[in-house]
Design a protein around this motif. Sequence first.
Motif, mmCIF file in Angstrom:
data_model
loop_
_atom_site.group_PDB
_atom_site.id
_atom_site.type_symbol
_atom_site.label_atom_id
_atom_site.label_comp_id
_atom_site.label_asym_id
_atom_site.label_seq_id
_atom_site.Cartn_x
_atom_site.Cartn_y
_atom_site.Cartn_z
ATOM 1 N N ASP A 17 0.833 -1.207 0.000
ATOM 2 C CA ASP A 17 0.000 0.000 0.000
ATOM 3 C C ASP A 17 0.864 1.252 0.000
ATOM 4 O O ASP A 17 2.009 1.235 0.449
ATOM 5 C CB ASP A 17 -0.902 0.040 1.244
ATOM 6 C CG ASP A 17 -1.951 -1.050 1.240
ATOM 7 O OD1 ASP A 17 -2.349 -1.476 0.140
ATOM 8 O OD2 ASP A 17 -2.358 -1.489 2.332
ATOM 9 N N THR A 18 0.278 2.359 -0.495
ATOM 10 C CA THR A 18 0.928 3.657 -0.337
ATOM 11 C C THR A 18 0.871 4.050 1.136
ATOM 12 O O THR A 18 -0.151 3.853 1.799
ATOM 13 C CB THR A 18 0.220 4.722 -1.192
ATOM 14 O OG1 THR A 18 0.372 4.367 -2.564
ATOM 15 C CG2 THR A 18 0.822 6.108 -0.955
ATOM 16 N N LEU A 19 1.976 4.577 1.653
ATOM 17 C CA LEU A 19 2.046 4.975 3.053
ATOM 18 C C LEU A 19 2.078 6.497 3.162
ATOM 19 O O LEU A 19 2.692 7.177 2.339
ATOM 20 C CB LEU A 19 3.298 4.393 3.715
ATOM 21 C CG LEU A 19 3.370 2.872 3.861
ATOM 22 C CD1 LEU A 19 4.701 2.479 4.488
ATOM 23 C CD2 LEU A 19 2.217 2.360 4.707
ATOM 24 N N ARG A 20 1.451 6.978 4.210
ATOM 25 C CA ARG A 20 1.443 8.429 4.461
ATOM 26 C C ARG A 20 1.849 8.671 5.905
ATOM 27 O O ARG A 20 1.266 8.108 6.839
ATOM 28 C CB ARG A 20 0.049 9.000 4.188
ATOM 29 C CG ARG A 20 0.035 10.510 3.996
ATOM 30 C CD ARG A 20 -1.266 10.937 3.330
ATOM 31 N NE ARG A 20 -1.260 12.365 3.061
ATOM 32 C CZ ARG A 20 -0.741 12.925 1.969
ATOM 33 N NH1 ARG A 20 -0.195 12.169 1.044
ATOM 34 N NH2 ARG A 20 -0.787 14.223 1.795
ATOM 35 N N PHE A 21 2.870 9.503 6.112
ATOM 36 C CA PHE A 21 3.323 9.847 7.444
ATOM 37 C C PHE A 21 2.533 11.057 7.937
ATOM 38 O O PHE A 21 2.474 12.090 7.268
ATOM 39 C CB PHE A 21 4.829 10.173 7.436
ATOM 40 C CG PHE A 21 5.342 10.647 8.770
ATOM 41 C CD1 PHE A 21 5.535 9.748 9.811
ATOM 42 C CD2 PHE A 21 5.621 11.988 8.989
ATOM 43 C CE1 PHE A 21 5.992 10.174 11.040
ATOM 44 C CE2 PHE A 21 6.087 12.424 10.222
ATOM 45 C CZ PHE A 21 6.273 11.519 11.251
ATOM 46 N N ILE A 22 1.900 10.930 9.097
ATOM 47 C CA ILE A 22 1.054 11.996 9.613
ATOM 48 C C ILE A 22 1.829 12.910 10.566
ATOM 49 O O ILE A 22 1.904 14.112 10.372
ATOM 50 C CB ILE A 22 -0.183 11.419 10.332
ATOM 51 C CG1 ILE A 22 -0.976 10.528 9.368
ATOM 52 C CG2 ILE A 22 -1.080 12.544 10.870
ATOM 53 C CD1 ILE A 22 -1.475 11.230 8.131
ATOM 54 N N GLY A 23 2.444 12.322 11.629
ATOM 55 C CA GLY A 23 3.158 13.144 12.594
ATOM 56 C C GLY A 23 2.229 14.178 13.212
ATOM 57 O O GLY A 23 1.107 13.881 13.616
ATOM 58 N N ASP A 24 2.657 15.431 13.232
ATOM 59 C CA ASP A 24 1.844 16.513 13.798
ATOM 60 C C ASP A 24 1.038 17.243 12.730
ATOM 61 O O ASP A 24 0.332 18.206 13.019
ATOM 62 C CB ASP A 24 2.742 17.527 14.522
ATOM 63 C CG ASP A 24 3.442 16.906 15.719
ATOM 64 O OD1 ASP A 24 2.835 16.007 16.340
ATOM 65 O OD2 ASP A 24 4.579 17.299 16.015
ATOM 66 N N SER A 25 1.142 16.752 11.486
ATOM 67 C CA SER A 25 0.481 17.438 10.381
ATOM 68 C C SER A 25 -0.936 16.920 10.178
ATOM 69 O O SER A 25 -1.224 15.749 10.424
ATOM 70 C CB SER A 25 1.292 17.245 9.097
ATOM 71 O OG SER A 25 0.558 17.637 7.972
ATOM 72 N N LEU A 26 -1.830 17.791 9.705
ATOM 73 C CA LEU A 26 -3.198 17.375 9.411
ATOM 74 C C LEU A 26 -3.267 16.599 8.103
ATOM 75 O O LEU A 26 -4.053 15.674 7.957
ATOM 76 C CB LEU A 26 -4.118 18.597 9.344
ATOM 77 C CG LEU A 26 -4.382 19.313 10.679
ATOM 78 C CD1 LEU A 26 -5.233 20.557 10.433
ATOM 79 C CD2 LEU A 26 -5.092 18.372 11.651
ATOM 80 N N SER A 27 -2.453 16.993 7.135
ATOM 81 C CA SER A 27 -2.517 16.357 5.817
ATOM 82 C C SER A 27 -1.448 15.288 5.630
ATOM 83 O O SER A 27 -1.599 14.383 4.822
ATOM 84 C CB SER A 27 -2.374 17.406 4.710
ATOM 85 O OG SER A 27 -1.126 18.084 4.842
ATOM 86 N N GLY A 28 -0.353 15.388 6.375
ATOM 87 C CA GLY A 28 0.708 14.398 6.269
ATOM 88 C C GLY A 28 1.460 14.493 4.955
ATOM 89 O O GLY A 28 1.293 15.428 4.173
ATOM 90 N N ARG A 65 7.437 3.599 0.202
ATOM 91 C CA ARG A 65 7.108 2.321 0.812
ATOM 92 C C ARG A 65 8.278 1.340 0.743
ATOM 93 O O ARG A 65 8.350 0.398 1.526
ATOM 94 C CB ARG A 65 5.848 1.720 0.188
ATOM 95 C CG ARG A 65 5.940 1.410 -1.278
ATOM 96 C CD ARG A 65 4.585 0.943 -1.785
ATOM 97 N NE ARG A 65 4.588 0.846 -3.240
ATOM 98 C CZ ARG A 65 3.508 0.977 -3.991
ATOM 99 N NH1 ARG A 65 2.339 1.233 -3.435
ATOM 100 N NH2 ARG A 65 3.574 0.853 -5.302
ATOM 101 N N SER A 66 9.201 1.559 -0.189
ATOM 102 C CA SER A 66 10.382 0.688 -0.282
ATOM 103 C C SER A 66 11.275 0.821 0.946
ATOM 104 O O SER A 66 12.130 -0.027 1.195
ATOM 105 C CB SER A 66 11.178 1.005 -1.544
ATOM 106 O OG SER A 66 11.595 2.369 -1.538
#
Length: 228
Positions: free
Chosen positions: A142-153, A158-159
């Motif tokens: 799957d495509t990964l999205r890092f959120i952290g402190d962001s609303l949109s990330g 993924r590799s």
Amino acid sequence: MAHITSKYAIIVAGGKGLRMGADIPKQFLPVGGKPVLMHTISRFHAYDKDLKVILVLPKTQQAYWQELCEQYHFDEDYQLADGGASRFQSCKNGISMIPTDAVGLVAIHDGVRPFVSCDTISRCFDTAETAKAVIPVLPVTDTLRFIGDSLSGRNVQRSDYKTVQTPQVFDIQLIKKAYEQEESTDFTDDASVVERLGQVVTMVEGNRENIKITTPFDLKVAEVLLEL
């Protein structure tokens, strides 16, 4: 290298099945006509009939498990250890069942992963003879999205990531030493416990069917996998 004289598998089954929404813990739910946990134990004996299996179960579930064993005529050989208040404590209890002076390897496996392949188990044990700490992994699809402190990330490569499975296989003396450490929220699996000692963890290929059954959807997938 010293000859590996002992091989163990600790199967940790302490779940309450809350995400499953069932009245009985997920490890006891039937798949293909028998409880998930029985499939899991059988997989390890299919890999090696002489493998010493230690099953970790909460005390409150042990009587029910014995009833299931009688009901399904399940007579495979294993030792029973008491589950703890956390997975760390459960694993520690299982490890304590292995003799102090044992030389060899131990696999630690989730009780609700009944479809681990014998090839995956074999890869983990074979590699651990020299590597001492081995985990099975798969590429992230799957495509990964890092959120952290962001609303949109933000998207990440993924590799750069792998999904981790069990069994995780370790030198017995190494894992015994690792579990003498104080429990920490940083410990997300057994590999993270040995890494705290400075031990390098080696990755090998897992198998896609080696799913962790935690939801009703997983149970439906499990029924399909049994028919393949």
